[in-house]
Write an enzyme that holds these catalytic residues in place. Structure first.
Site, PDB file in Angstrom:
ATOM      1  CD  GLU A  68      12.181   0.890   0.927  1.00  0.00           C
ATOM      2  OE1 GLU A  68      12.516   1.949   0.522  1.00  0.00           O
ATOM      3  OE2 GLU A  68      13.176  -0.042   1.414  1.00  0.00           O
ATOM      4  CB  CYS A  96      17.118   1.488  -3.481  1.00  0.00           C
ATOM      5  SG  CYS A  96      16.747  -0.030  -3.532  1.00  0.00           S
TER       6      CYS A  96
END
Length: 168
Positions: A68, A96
């Site tokens: 990401e 996360c």
């Protein structure tokens, strides 16, 4: 000519397929873990895939090189801007806490994901442990100590008094 999608689900499914394939190649080549992500930009009523990335933690020896974060960095560079408020993050697994925070800092309003924290934890990743720490549980994960120093206030004073600052 770049592909524009009429249906966001088609763009999401293409990212899932390509990001998963890219992650698998990264695993085989010892580049990173089993994660992939992409950024879609919404342009009027159409959707355009801006970038697809993978986790590169192992190859880069940088623990922040999650899929990401890599996708956000590439999209910001490609679009030449530091916010992605007109974009959507698509990731093969739930972001996360670091990647979620990066998405919030980038002002991405929506994240689509496939696999859960439990799936990542079952594969040996710390997502659930970090989530518990943030909730105030799992206090043994890391030791945070606030030790104030007057020197550290100076940059904030400078920032607060800067007339031409670019707030982010």
């Amino acid at each position: 000519m770049e592909l524009l999608y009429d249906d966001i689900n088609d763009a999401i499914n293409d990212i899932y397929k390509e990001a998963s394939s890219y992650a698998i190649k990264g695993i085989k080549d010892n580049i990173g873990g089993p994660f992939g992500a992409g950024i879609i930009q919404k342009i009027n009523d159409k959707y355009k895939i801006i970038t697809i990335s993978r986790n590169t933690v192992i190859g880069s020896k940088d623990p922040t090189c999650h899929a990401e974060v890599n996708a956000i960095r590439l999209a910001c560079k490609k679009l030449n801007k530091m916010t992605l408020e007109d974009c959507i993050l698509v990731t093969t697994a739930k972001s996360c806490p670091m990647c979620l925070s990066a998405s919030i800092w980038a002002q991405i309003p929506t994240i689509y994901y496939s696999e859960s924290y439990d799936d990542a934890s079952e594969s040996g990743f710390k997502d659930s442990a970090i989530e518990e720490y943030i909730k105030g549980n799992n206090k043994n994960l890391i030791n945070e100590i606030q030790l104030n120093n007057i020197e550290c206030k100076k940059p904030f004073y400078e920032w607060n008094n800067k007339e031409d600052k670019i707030q982010y």
